[in-house]
Design an enzyme around this catalytic site. Sequence first.
Site, PDB file in Angstrom:
ATOM      1  N   GLY A 117      -7.004 -26.589   6.700  1.00 10.94           N
ATOM      2  CA  GLY A 117      -6.653 -26.615   8.117  1.00 10.94           C
ATOM      3  C   GLY A 117      -7.588 -25.777   8.967  1.00 10.94           C
ATOM      4  O   GLY A 117      -8.701 -25.441   8.559  1.00 10.94           O
ATOM      5  N   CYS A 118      -7.086 -25.396  10.141  1.00  8.68           N
ATOM      6  CA  CYS A 118      -7.949 -24.860  11.198  1.00  8.68           C
ATOM      7  C   CYS A 118      -8.513 -23.467  10.955  1.00  8.68           C
ATOM      8  O   CYS A 118      -9.432 -23.053  11.647  1.00  8.68           O
ATOM      9  CB  CYS A 118      -7.198 -24.873  12.526  1.00  8.68           C
ATOM     10  SG  CYS A 118      -6.911 -26.545  13.134  1.00  8.68           S
ATOM     11  N   PHE A 119      -7.977 -22.719   9.985  1.00  6.75           N
ATOM     12  CA  PHE A 119      -8.540 -21.381   9.747  1.00  6.75           C
ATOM     13  C   PHE A 119      -9.759 -21.420   8.831  1.00  6.75           C
ATOM     14  O   PHE A 119     -10.466 -20.433   8.655  1.00  6.75           O
ATOM     15  CB  PHE A 119      -7.482 -20.424   9.164  1.00  6.75           C
ATOM     16  CG  PHE A 119      -6.926 -20.851   7.824  1.00  6.75           C
ATOM     17  CD1 PHE A 119      -7.634 -20.644   6.651  1.00  6.75           C
ATOM     18  CD2 PHE A 119      -5.675 -21.460   7.744  1.00  6.75           C
ATOM     19  CE1 PHE A 119      -7.126 -21.038   5.421  1.00  6.75           C
ATOM     20  CE2 PHE A 119      -5.149 -21.855   6.514  1.00  6.75           C
ATOM     21  CZ  PHE A 119      -5.875 -21.642   5.352  1.00  6.75           C
TER      22      PHE A 119
END
Length: 389
Positions: free
Chosen positions: A163-165
């Site tokens: 995901g986004c991290f």
Amino acid sequence: MVTVEEVRKAQRAEGPATILAIGTATPANCILQSEYPDYYFRITNSEHKTELKEKFKRMCDKSMIRKRYMHLTEEILKENPNLCAYEAPSLDARQDMVVVEVPKLGKEAATKAIKEWGQPKSKITHVVFCTTSGVDMPGADYQLTKLLGLRPSVKRLMMYQQGCFAGGTVLRVAKDLAENNKGARVLVVCSEITAVTFRGPNDTHLDSLVGQALFGDGSAALIIGADPTPEIEKPIFELVSAAQTILPDSDGAIDGHLREVGLTFHLLKDVPGLISKNIEKSLVEAFKPLGISDWNSLFWIAHPGGPAILDQVESKLALKPEKLRATRHVLGEYGNMSSACVLFILDEMRRKCAEDGLKTTGEGLEWGVLFGFGPGLTVETVVLHSVGI
């Protein structure tokens, strides 16, 4: 006979991991945010949902995004009507698309990074590939290795569904690889394609609609290594430290579920509030050892999950508006490309610094921070040191 200590010392690099090249790529299909609500409701046969469309228009207007790039064209969506429904079985069609397109887009970015690096690709020792789109075996790391014609002995690491991290995660992993393996040159690639999350609107799942207003496709690649060869390799940023943490009381704040209907997202809590409330703790832990406590003295690269996150972080830390310029620029020009975003921002920052004649790659400053935010809520914090231009 040599000792284990001597072997370990010989295996390790002398200096810190350094970003030596950056390349980015997007699909050719560009979508203007101002035109997207009409297109989206038409292509998903949802024009009768007038109230929902008005809501979506407001989301797009507030997004601070000017344009995005998407592999999914009108033609592809017409051929795959199940992708346009809200929850129709469509995983096969989605996967068949992304398992091909993710490595392909990754190759485009990697080719640019390798060209800038200026070294033969046979010198690449490790590949770290990251995507939240498409899972097959062998994976996208293998496909990329084949597409680029890298050595069969290249050491590969595949990161799926982070995901986004994960733009922060890949830097943390590459740093450890580069510093613990003398002479290592790590090719890092984040490649994200929203075909896995695209779906029609539904009144009961507004979180999904938020994603449809924010997400875009993109791929970024870096070459990372320690002890750059003088005159040949040109350092851009040094990776000084890297940390990961799960925020307190954030269970279920961002969830993604890969099921027959594709990848669905749920935002269950006040994500901007959770991030802004906890961000200073991460900054203190990262910068106290360096004697830094003025957050405006740093250059900033933050994952632009959405404008609300940036606004609240800015307000909580009393950051000057120009601190998040590069971050907001990338959000505006590309949307939220998940893991690839922060790498695009690194590229934007070093490019603008050279263009403006600044003294360092970090907006004329010495120290900087890179933040990744994503499911968990997980936060990656990377301390960067700029390089003189």
